[in-house]
Design a protein around this motif. Sequence first.
Motif, PDB file in Angstrom:
ATOM      1  N   LEU A 193     -33.613 -36.193 -46.962  1.00  0.00           N
ATOM      2  CA  LEU A 193     -33.578 -35.133 -45.999  1.00  0.00           C
ATOM      3  C   LEU A 193     -35.377 -34.655 -46.275  1.00  0.00           C
ATOM      4  N   GLY A 194     -35.624 -34.315 -47.517  1.00  0.00           N
ATOM      5  CA  GLY A 194     -36.896 -33.741 -48.023  1.00  0.00           C
ATOM      6  C   GLY A 194     -38.241 -34.438 -47.369  1.00  0.00           C
ATOM      7  N   ASP A 254     -32.021 -39.445 -33.359  1.00  0.00           N
ATOM      8  CA  ASP A 254     -31.927 -38.719 -34.424  1.00  0.00           C
ATOM      9  C   ASP A 254     -30.568 -38.198 -34.726  1.00  0.00           C
ATOM     10  N   LYS A 255     -29.595 -39.054 -35.054  1.00  0.00           N
ATOM     11  CA  LYS A 255     -28.347 -38.582 -35.419  1.00  0.00           C
ATOM     12  C   LYS A 255     -28.130 -39.479 -36.769  1.00  0.00           C
ATOM     13  N   ALA A 256     -27.927 -38.930 -37.948  1.00  0.00           N
ATOM     14  CA  ALA A 256     -27.744 -39.423 -39.308  1.00  0.00           C
ATOM     15  C   ALA A 256     -26.318 -39.493 -39.620  1.00  0.00           C
ATOM     16  N   GLU A 257     -25.846 -40.643 -40.095  1.00  0.00           N
ATOM     17  CA  GLU A 257     -24.560 -40.818 -40.362  1.00  0.00           C
ATOM     18  C   GLU A 257     -24.188 -40.714 -41.813  1.00  0.00           C
ATOM     19  N   GLY A 285     -27.712 -30.668 -43.123  1.00  0.00           N
ATOM     20  CA  GLY A 285     -28.754 -31.456 -42.364  1.00  0.00           C
ATOM     21  C   GLY A 285     -28.357 -32.418 -41.551  1.00  0.00           C
ATOM     22  N   ARG A 286     -27.368 -33.481 -42.137  1.00  0.00           N
ATOM     23  CA  ARG A 286     -26.908 -34.441 -41.691  1.00  0.00           C
ATOM     24  C   ARG A 286     -25.863 -34.063 -40.176  1.00  0.00           C
ATOM     25  N   HIS A 290     -26.028 -34.186 -36.153  1.00  0.00           N
ATOM     26  CA  HIS A 290     -25.203 -35.380 -35.346  1.00  0.00           C
ATOM     27  C   HIS A 290     -24.797 -34.517 -33.884  1.00  0.00           C
ATOM     28  N   PHE A 291     -24.934 -33.221 -33.888  1.00  0.00           N
ATOM     29  CA  PHE A 291     -24.918 -32.412 -32.739  1.00  0.00           C
ATOM     30  C   PHE A 291     -25.990 -32.701 -31.621  1.00  0.00           C
ATOM     31  N   LYS A 292     -26.309 -33.772 -31.143  1.00  0.00           N
ATOM     32  CA  LYS A 292     -27.562 -34.124 -30.552  1.00  0.00           C
ATOM     33  C   LYS A 292     -27.128 -33.541 -29.065  1.00  0.00           C
ATOM     34  N   GLU A 293     -26.261 -33.586 -28.417  1.00  0.00           N
ATOM     35  CA  GLU A 293     -26.046 -32.947 -27.022  1.00  0.00           C
ATOM     36  C   GLU A 293     -26.252 -31.422 -27.288  1.00  0.00           C
ATOM     37  N   GLU A 294     -25.602 -30.856 -28.210  1.00  0.00           N
ATOM     38  CA  GLU A 294     -25.608 -29.358 -28.322  1.00  0.00           C
ATOM     39  C   GLU A 294     -27.159 -29.123 -28.892  1.00  0.00           C
ATOM     40  N   ARG A 295     -27.940 -29.713 -29.591  1.00  0.00           N
ATOM     41  CA  ARG A 295     -29.109 -29.437 -29.737  1.00  0.00           C
ATOM     42  C   ARG A 295     -30.068 -29.453 -28.612  1.00  0.00           C
TER      43      ARG A 295
END
Length: 466
Positions: A193-194, A254-257, A285-286, A290-295
Motif C-alpha cells: 500500500l505504501g 482498482d479493487k484489491a483483493e 486500504g484494501r 473494494h467499494f468501487k461503486e460507492e467511491r
Amino acid sequence: MNDIGLIGLGVMGENLALNIGRNNYSLSVLNRTIEKTKMFMEQKVRDENIMPFYDIKSFVESLERPRKIILMVKSGEPVDNLIHELLPYLENGDLIIDGGNSYFKDTDRRIEELKASNVLYLGLGISGGEYGALNGPSLMPGGLLETYKLVEDILLNIAAKVDSKPCCTYVGDDGAGHFVKMIHNGIEYGIMLGISEAYNIMRKGLMLSSKEIGDTFKKWNDGELGSYLMEISYKIMYHEDENNNRPLVDFILDKAEQKGTGKWTSITALELGIPAPSLTAAVDGRLISHFKEERIKLSNVFEKKKVNLSLDKEKTIYDLEKSLLFNQFILFSQGIWLINEASNVYNYNIDSAEVLRIWKGGCIIRAKMINFLIEIINEDRENINFLNNKKSVDFLLGKFNSTKHISNIAKDLYIPALIHNTSMDYFLGLIEENSAANLMQAQRDYFGAHTYERVDSEGIFHTEWE
C-alpha cells in the motif's frame, strides 16, 4: 517407497513439488481432481522422480515410514477435511505438514487434536509466490522440534539461499510457523500500500507517466529501498498491454483483493494489546478499494477544490523515497513487536533475529533494510520493536520531515495516504511523553466510574463529577 508426499497441485503446490523433485527427493503427488494430476505429470514433470496417485490409500502406502505428507490446499475447512480423510491410513509417528496460509490458532488446535492419533503435525509458512516455490522459498516451520527434525534436511535443501545459508529455520513451538507467516503477510500488505500511495502521488501530483514512475521505482530499487516488492513494481510500470501498447496497470480495476492473513494480523494485534495501526491501515486500504461503486458515487457528491500546488519534482521524489523508508521501518517494527509478544504469550520461543534472517531471501518482503534491522536487534534482544536504539531514532528522525511533507501533499491533493499518515502518527504517539489519554480516562471515570491514577499521588481514585 518415496521420500515425501504432496497433496494439492495448485500453482504453489505444483511448483513446490517440482522444487522437491529437482533436489533429488522422490515424491508422491495427489490432487482432488484426477485431470489436474495428469496435466501436471504431462506438462510440467520432466526428469524429476515424481509419481502420481489418484486415491489417498495408494498415495499414503507409497511413502516410506514415518510418512511425511505436505498439504498445499486452501486454509480452513479444506485442511480439516483432508486430515480426516488421511487419518484412517496413517500410523504412529506419521507427519502431516500444512504448507498453506492457515490461521495459527487452527494449527495450535490441530497439533493438539492429532496427539490422540499419535500423528505429528507441522505448520509450515511458505513465502515467495510461485517463483519462490519452484526456485527456493522462505520457509517458516513451527511445531515440536523433533517433528521439524523429520523433514529438516528436505526443507533446508529446497529453501532459498542467502550468504550460503538456507532461508529456513525452526521458528518455534505449536503454531509459531504460521503465526510468523501471518505477520509476514501483514507487513507485505503495508509495504504494497505504501508503494501504491507513492505511485498515486507521482501520477496525480507530479503528473508522471507510468514509464517515468517505473524509472523512479527502478532507481529506488538500486538504493536503500531495494526489495522484491519495489523490483516487481517498476517492472509492472514498464509492462505494456498487448492490445494497445499502453501500460497494462492503467487498465487494471482498482479493487484489491485479500485472503485473510492481513485481517488476522490486525485482529491478533488487538487481542495481544500491541499497537499495529499501520498494519491495520493496510487492511483498511484494501477494504476501501473494494467499494468501487460507492467511491464513484461519492466522488461525484463531494467537490474537491482544486489546489494549485507548485511541486518541486526532484524534492517530492526525494521525500517520497525517504517517506517509504520511514514507513517500511515502522511496518517491520510493528510486525516484530507482535512476534515478540506472541512468543511470550503463547510460549512459542521465537527468535525474531532468525525470523528476519530467513526473510532476507525467497520471500515477498525481502528487502535491503532487513540487514539494518538484524543489526539493531542483535545489539539489544530486549528491544522488542527496534525503537529503543539510537540508530533507529536517527534513521526515523532523518526521514520524518520528508514523511510529513508527503502527508501534507497528499492531503492538499485529496489523495488518500493511509500508510504514510498512520506510520507517522504511530511514531508521534510513541515519542509523546504526555498524551491526551488523561482526558479519556477522566471521561471513562465520569460515565462509568472506571477510576483513574494520579501523577502526584499513588493509588486508585474516583471522582463524583457532578
